[in-house]
Design a protein around this motif. Structure first.
Motif, PDB file in Angstrom:
ATOM      1  N   CYS A 160      -2.751   1.992   3.263  1.00  0.00           N
ATOM      2  CA  CYS A 160      -4.012   2.414   2.631  1.00  0.00           C
ATOM      3  C   CYS A 160      -4.898   1.239   2.259  1.00  0.00           C
ATOM      4  O   CYS A 160      -6.050   1.426   1.883  1.00  0.00           O
ATOM      5  CB  CYS A 160      -3.717   3.226   1.365  1.00  0.00           C
ATOM      6  SG  CYS A 160      -3.085   2.208  -0.018  1.00  0.00           S
ATOM      7  N   CYS A 207      -2.903   6.672  -2.052  1.00  0.00           N
ATOM      8  CA  CYS A 207      -1.864   5.686  -1.760  1.00  0.00           C
ATOM      9  C   CYS A 207      -0.527   6.397  -1.843  1.00  0.00           C
ATOM     10  O   CYS A 207      -0.082   6.775  -2.923  1.00  0.00           O
ATOM     11  CB  CYS A 207      -1.915   4.527  -2.762  1.00  0.00           C
ATOM     12  SG  CYS A 207      -0.557   3.343  -2.537  1.00  0.00           S
ATOM     13  N   CYS A 266       2.306   5.161  -1.471  1.00  0.00           N
ATOM     14  CA  CYS A 266       3.313   4.344  -2.141  1.00  0.00           C
ATOM     15  C   CYS A 266       3.127   4.365  -3.655  1.00  0.00           C
ATOM     16  O   CYS A 266       3.956   3.821  -4.385  1.00  0.00           O
ATOM     17  CB  CYS A 266       3.234   2.896  -1.664  1.00  0.00           C
ATOM     18  SG  CYS A 266       3.561   2.693   0.094  1.00  0.00           S
TER      19      CYS A 266
HETATM   20  S1  FES Z   1       0.096   3.888   1.139  1.00  0.00           S
HETATM   21 FE1  FES Z   1      -0.797   2.536  -0.289  1.00  0.00          FE
HETATM   22  S2  FES Z   1       0.446   0.762  -0.157  1.00  0.00           S
HETATM   23 FE2  FES Z   1       1.476   2.245   1.066  1.00  0.00          FE
END
Ligand code: FES
Ligand code: FES
Length: 163
Positions: free
Chosen positions: A102, A146, A148
């Motif tokens: 992202c 994001c 993550c």
């Molecule tokens: S999707 Fe944002 S750092 Fe992985």
């Protein structure tokens, strides 16, 4: 097909394009600029965010033909010749990513966001000076997902540059 000229990261590019081609596919497939990511291809995730004439936009939703005559900046064009863009440096310093998928969109979106004025509609009532608050940054960046979950560090990095 249509003949267009678009300035990408400061370089004029003249191409013949299918009128159905998205700006994202133009950048990635025709110009080899794969920094802009294709996450959803439906305007939902923000991974493809670029700057069109200085304003952030989802490249997957923009038709390439509609960008004729425009200035497009991708993540590849954010940094100067010698040094990182302040946002890039802040993202590294504050560990504002994990997988990085992202990140190009987050960087372009933040760069565009910091030039916008006035509070967002949601946070306008929450604070007297919303421009630089974490709440305002979160709201303005809410179009960039994001997976993550690096949101806390993302906001910290953007807040530092905003200050
Ligand atoms: S999707 Fe944002 S750092 Fe992985
Ligand atoms: S790829 Fe454009 S918003 Fe998700």
């Amino acid at each position: 097909m249509a003949e267009i000229t678009v300035r990408v990261n400061g370089t004029e590019r003249s191409l013949s394009v299918d009128t159905r081609l998205s700006l994202l596919d133009l950048l990635r497939e025709r110009l080899g600029l794969t920094g802009s990511k294709k996450g959803c291809d439906h305007g939902q995730c923000g991974a493809c965010t670029v700057l069109i004439d200085g304003r952030r936009a989802n490249a997957c939703l923009a038709l390439a033909v509609a960008c004729a005559g425009s200035d497009v900046t991708t993540v590849e064009g954010l940094a100067g010749d010698e040094e990182l863009h302040p946002l890039q440096a802040a993202f590294i310093e504050h560990d504002a990513f994990q997988c990085g998928y992202c990140t190009p969109g987050q960087l372009c979106s933040a760069a565009g966001m910091l030039t916008e004025s006035g509070p967002s509609a949601v946070t306008a009532d929450l604070t007297e000076d919303p421009a630089l608050t974490p709440e305002e940054i979160r709201e303005r960046m809410s179009g960039n997902l994001c997976r993550c979950g690096a949101y806390v560090n993302l906001v910290t990095a953007i807040e530092e540059v905003a200050r």
